[in-house]
Design an enzyme around this catalytic site. Structure first.
Site, mmCIF file in Angstrom:
data_model
loop_
_atom_site.group_PDB
_atom_site.id
_atom_site.type_symbol
_atom_site.label_atom_id
_atom_site.label_comp_id
_atom_site.label_asym_id
_atom_site.label_seq_id
_atom_site.Cartn_x
_atom_site.Cartn_y
_atom_site.Cartn_z
ATOM 1 N N LYS A 16 0.835 -1.217 0.000
ATOM 2 C CA LYS A 16 0.000 0.000 0.000
ATOM 3 C C LYS A 16 0.866 1.262 0.000
ATOM 4 O O LYS A 16 0.589 2.223 -0.705
ATOM 5 C CB LYS A 16 -0.932 0.013 1.231
ATOM 6 C CG LYS A 16 -1.916 -1.151 1.272
ATOM 7 C CD LYS A 16 -2.750 -1.129 2.536
ATOM 8 C CE LYS A 16 -1.984 -1.418 3.803
ATOM 9 N NZ LYS A 16 -1.432 -2.779 3.908
ATOM 10 N N GLY A 40 2.962 -0.768 8.920
ATOM 11 C CA GLY A 40 4.331 -0.484 8.482
ATOM 12 C C GLY A 40 4.266 -0.351 6.973
ATOM 13 O O GLY A 40 4.120 -1.355 6.269
ATOM 14 N N HIS A 41 4.300 0.874 6.486
ATOM 15 C CA HIS A 41 4.141 1.130 5.051
ATOM 16 C C HIS A 41 5.484 1.593 4.494
ATOM 17 O O HIS A 41 6.001 2.631 4.889
ATOM 18 C CB HIS A 41 3.062 2.188 4.813
ATOM 19 C CG HIS A 41 1.705 1.759 5.295
ATOM 20 N ND1 HIS A 41 0.619 2.586 5.356
ATOM 21 C CD2 HIS A 41 1.265 0.556 5.744
ATOM 22 C CE1 HIS A 41 -0.422 1.919 5.807
ATOM 23 N NE2 HIS A 41 -0.057 0.682 6.062
ATOM 24 N N THR A 42 6.019 0.805 3.578
ATOM 25 C CA THR A 42 7.354 1.092 3.051
ATOM 26 C C THR A 42 7.277 1.925 1.779
ATOM 27 O O THR A 42 6.522 1.597 0.863
ATOM 28 C CB THR A 42 8.075 -0.237 2.719
ATOM 29 O OG1 THR A 42 7.912 -1.116 3.832
ATOM 30 C CG2 THR A 42 9.549 -0.017 2.430
ATOM 31 N N ARG A 143 -15.567 3.407 26.200
ATOM 32 C CA ARG A 143 -15.680 4.838 26.535
ATOM 33 C C ARG A 143 -14.776 5.261 27.678
ATOM 34 O O ARG A 143 -15.124 6.094 28.493
ATOM 35 C CB ARG A 143 -17.156 5.215 26.785
ATOM 36 C CG ARG A 143 -17.961 5.117 25.516
ATOM 37 C CD ARG A 143 -19.363 4.690 25.735
ATOM 38 N NE ARG A 143 -19.448 3.370 26.316
ATOM 39 C CZ ARG A 143 -20.577 2.821 26.733
ATOM 40 N NH1 ARG A 143 -21.704 3.497 26.651
ATOM 41 N NH2 ARG A 143 -20.593 1.606 27.228
ATOM 42 N N GLN A 223 -3.476 -2.019 7.259
ATOM 43 C CA GLN A 223 -3.794 -3.451 7.347
ATOM 44 C C GLN A 223 -4.457 -3.905 6.043
ATOM 45 O O GLN A 223 -4.180 -3.348 4.999
ATOM 46 C CB GLN A 223 -4.689 -3.754 8.574
ATOM 47 C CG GLN A 223 -3.953 -3.630 9.905
ATOM 48 C CD GLN A 223 -3.755 -2.206 10.376
ATOM 49 O OE1 GLN A 223 -4.690 -1.441 10.456
ATOM 50 N NE2 GLN A 223 -2.530 -1.845 10.698
ATOM 51 N N THR A 238 -7.120 -7.620 13.233
ATOM 52 C CA THR A 238 -6.745 -6.480 14.047
ATOM 53 C C THR A 238 -8.021 -5.922 14.679
ATOM 54 O O THR A 238 -9.090 -6.529 14.572
ATOM 55 C CB THR A 238 -5.972 -5.437 13.214
ATOM 56 O OG1 THR A 238 -5.465 -4.437 14.094
ATOM 57 C CG2 THR A 238 -6.835 -4.782 12.149
ATOM 58 N N THR A 299 7.064 -3.785 10.468
ATOM 59 C CA THR A 299 6.928 -3.259 11.829
ATOM 60 C C THR A 299 7.658 -4.131 12.843
ATOM 61 O O THR A 299 8.329 -3.628 13.725
ATOM 62 C CB THR A 299 5.425 -3.147 12.199
ATOM 63 O OG1 THR A 299 4.823 -2.233 11.289
ATOM 64 C CG2 THR A 299 5.222 -2.628 13.618
ATOM 65 N N GLY A 413 8.554 -3.632 -8.860
ATOM 66 C CA GLY A 413 9.672 -3.469 -7.921
ATOM 67 C C GLY A 413 9.271 -2.451 -6.875
ATOM 68 O O GLY A 413 8.247 -1.768 -7.032
#
Ligand code: GDP
Ligand code: IMO
Ligand code: MG
Length: 422
Positions: A16, A40-42, A143, A223, A238, A299, A413
Site C-alpha cells: 500500500k 508499516g508502510h514502506t 468509553r 492493514q 486487528t 513493523t 519493484g
C-alpha cells in the site's frame, strides 16, 4: 472532487505504501483513518527506504498535506519518533500534518496489556504487533479512551491519566505484569505535548472543506480487508475496520464522496501472525517466495507466511469494498518460481466452495488450484506492459477477468518508477 480510497485486499503488507506514494502525485491531501503504529508502510525514494507507521505515506511528496484521522489510535511517542526520523532524512512533515482531535491515544499500558492478553490466550496467541492496538480500541469502545483533544487541557488530563493508571495497573497486576510508572509517563508526555498541540485540529471539518474546495483527497487504508475486525478472519484480525466503511468512519468523509476505490494486492499472498491461510505454502515454495520477496514484517521484522494468490479471498475483498481498480504488486517476485498457482475454489468435506467462507470452514478448506506457466525474466526494469513476459500478461488478464475489475497498475519493484500503469 471525488475522494479516492486505497485498501489492502489481503492480510496487510500488500504494498500500500508504495502505491500510495505513486498515486499521490495527483493528490493534495492524504489521510490515515484507522489502525495505528501496527501499520508499516514502506516507501522507497531515490533508493532510500522509509517505513511509515503513523504518518500517511503520501507525505513523502513535499506538496501533499497529511491528516491522521479520528479513527486512528495514536501513539504520541511513536509519532514524534517518526517525525524526527523523517526530519533527519530531510522531510519537513510537521507543518503539513494535522491530527484529529477525536483520535485516541495509545499509552504504555495498552502495549503492556496487549502482551499480557497474548500470554493468556490459552496457548493460541493472535500474534499481534505488540503496539497496544487491541487494548486502545477496547478503551475507545468502552468509553474510557483518552482522546488527542485532551492534550489541550493539561490539568484535567493529569487527573485522567492518574485515574487510568490506577485502573490499568490493577488489571496488569491481575496478569502478573509490571505496572506502568505514571509519573515517568506524565513527564514523557509533557515533553511531546508541546510539539503535538499545533497539529491538533477538527479534521472532519477541514477534510470536508478540502473536499468542497475541489482538492484531491486520498484515504490510505492500513492493514488489509481480511484483518478487518468485522469482516476479516476473526478472531485472527486487528481491532479496527480496515475496509472502506472503516475508512469513511475514521475520516468523517460521507460515503458518496468516494468514487474511486483502489484495491492493492500482491501477485501472491502473505500473512503475519496466526490465523487461517488456505493457500499457504509451508515448504520450499513458500520459503522461495519469502526470500525473493523479502517477506519480513516492516513493523516487527517477523518472517511473513507466504503462499499463492487466493481468488475466493480476493473476490470477497473486492466485493465488500466496491473496488473500482486494482494495483497488483510484487509480480517481479514470481520470476523463477516455476508454474504460478491460483486458488479458484475450495473443497470442504467433498463439497466445492466458490465463496470465501467465515469461521471454522476456513480452517479445513482445501484450495483447488489453476496452474499458469511461470516466467524467468527479470521484469524490474520493464516500463510498458508490452515488455512484460507473455506468461505474466496472461496471469494478469486472468485475474482481471475472474474479478471483473480492471488492473490499473502492475508494480514491478519497490521503487517509485517500477510501476506500469495500464
Ligand atoms: P504495506 O504495509 O501494504 O505498505 O506493505 P509493506 O511496506 O509492509 O510491505 C511491502 C514490501 O514490498 C515493502 O518492502 C515494499 O518496498 C515492497 N514492494 C512494494 N511493491 C513491490 C513490488 O512490486 N516488487 C517488489 N519486489 N517489492 C515491492
Ligand atoms: P500494514 O498496514 C500485516 C496483524 C498482526 C496480527 C493481527 C493483529 O503494514 O499492512 P494488531 O497488532 O493489529 O493487534 O495485530 O494483525 N497486522 C498486520 N499484518 N500488516 C499490517 O499492517 C498489520 N497490522 C496488524 O500481525 O496478526
Ligand atoms: Mg506493512
Amino acid at each position: 472532487m471525488p475522494v479516492t480510497a486505497l485498501i489492502g485486499l489481503q492480510w496487510g503488507d500488500e504494498g500500500k505504501g508504495k502505491v500510495v506514494d505513486v498515486i499521490c502525485d495527483k493528490m493534495d491531501v492524504v489521510v490515515r483513518a484507522q489502525g495505528g503504529a501496527n501499520a508499516g508502510h514502506t516507501v522507497i525514494v531515490a533508493g532510500r527506504k522509509h517505513v511509515l507507521h503513523l504518518i500517511p505515506s503520501g507525505m513523502l511528496l513535499p506538496r501533499v498535506r497529511g491528516v491522521i484521522g479520528n479513527g486512528v489510535v495514536l501513539d504520541p511517542f511513536q509519532l514524534v519518533k517518526e517525525l524526527d526520523t523523517l526530519g533527519a532524512a530531510g522531510y519537513a512533515i510537521e507543518d503539513r500534518l494535522t491530527i484529529s482531535n477525536r483520535a485516541h491515544l495509545v499509552l504504555p499500558w495498552h502495549a503492556a496489556l496487549d502482551a499480557a492478553f497474548e500470554r493468556h490466550r490459552g496457548g493460541s496467541p493472535i500474534g499481534t504487533t505488540g503496539r497496544g492496538i487491541g487494548p486502545a480500541y477496547m478503551d475507545k469502545a468502552c468509553r474510557e479512551g483518552i482522546r488527542v483533544e485532551e492534550l489541550r487541557h493539561w490539568d484535567r488530563l493529569l487527573l485522567r491519566l492518574r485515574e487510568q493508571a490506577d485502573r490499568k495497573n490493577h488489571l496488569l497486576a491481575a496478569f502478573s505484569s509490571e505496572p506502568v510508572a505514571i509519573e515517568a509517563l506524565i513527564e514523557r508526555l509533557a515533553s511531546v505535548r508541546e510539539r503535538l498541540l499545533p497539529m491538533i485540529a477538527d479534521t472532519v471539518w477541514s477534510l470536508n472543506e478540502d473536499h468542497m474546495q475541489g482538492r484531491q483527497i486520498l484515504i490510505e487504508g492500513a492493514q488489509g480487508s481480511l484483518l478487518d475486525v468485522d469482516l476479516g478472519t476473526y478472531p485472527y484480525v486487528t481491532s479496527s475496520q480496515c475496509h472502506l466503511g472503516g475508512l469513511l468512519a475514521g475520516s468523517g468523509m460521507p460515503p458518496q464522496s468516494v468514487t474511486r476505490v483502489v484495491g492493492v494486492c500482491k501477485a501472491y499472498t502473505t500473512r503475519v501472525g496466526s490465523g487461517p491461510f488456505p493457500t499457504e505454502e509451508r515448504g520450499d515454495i513458500g520459503a522461495a517466495i519469502r526470500a525473493k520477496g523479502q517477506e519480513f514484517g516492516a513493523t516487527t521484522g517477523r518472517p511473513r507466511r507466504c503462499g499463492w494468490l487466493d481468488l475466493l479471498a480476493l473476490r470477497y475483498a473486492t466485493t465488500l469494498n466496491g473496488v473500482t481498480e486494482i494495483a497488483l504488486t510484487k509480480s517481479d517476485v514470481l520470476a523463477g518460481q516455476g508454474p504460478i498457482h491460483v486458488a479458484t475454489t475450495y473443497e470442504i468435506d467433498g463439497r466445492e466452495l466458490k465463496a470465501f467462507p467465515s469461521g471454522s470452514d476456513l480452517d479445513v478448506a482445501v484450495p483447488r488450484y489453476r496452474a499458469f506457466p511461470g516466467f524467468d525474466e527479470d521484469i524490474s526494469a520493464c516500463a510498458t506492459v508490452e515488455e512484460l513476459p507473455g506468461a505474466l500478461r496472461d496471469y494478469v488478464s486472468f485475474i482481471e477477468s475472474a474479478l471483473k475489475i480492471p488492473i490499473a497498475m502492475v508494480s514491478t519493484g519497490p521503487g517509485r518508477h517500477q510501476t506500469i500503469r495500464l
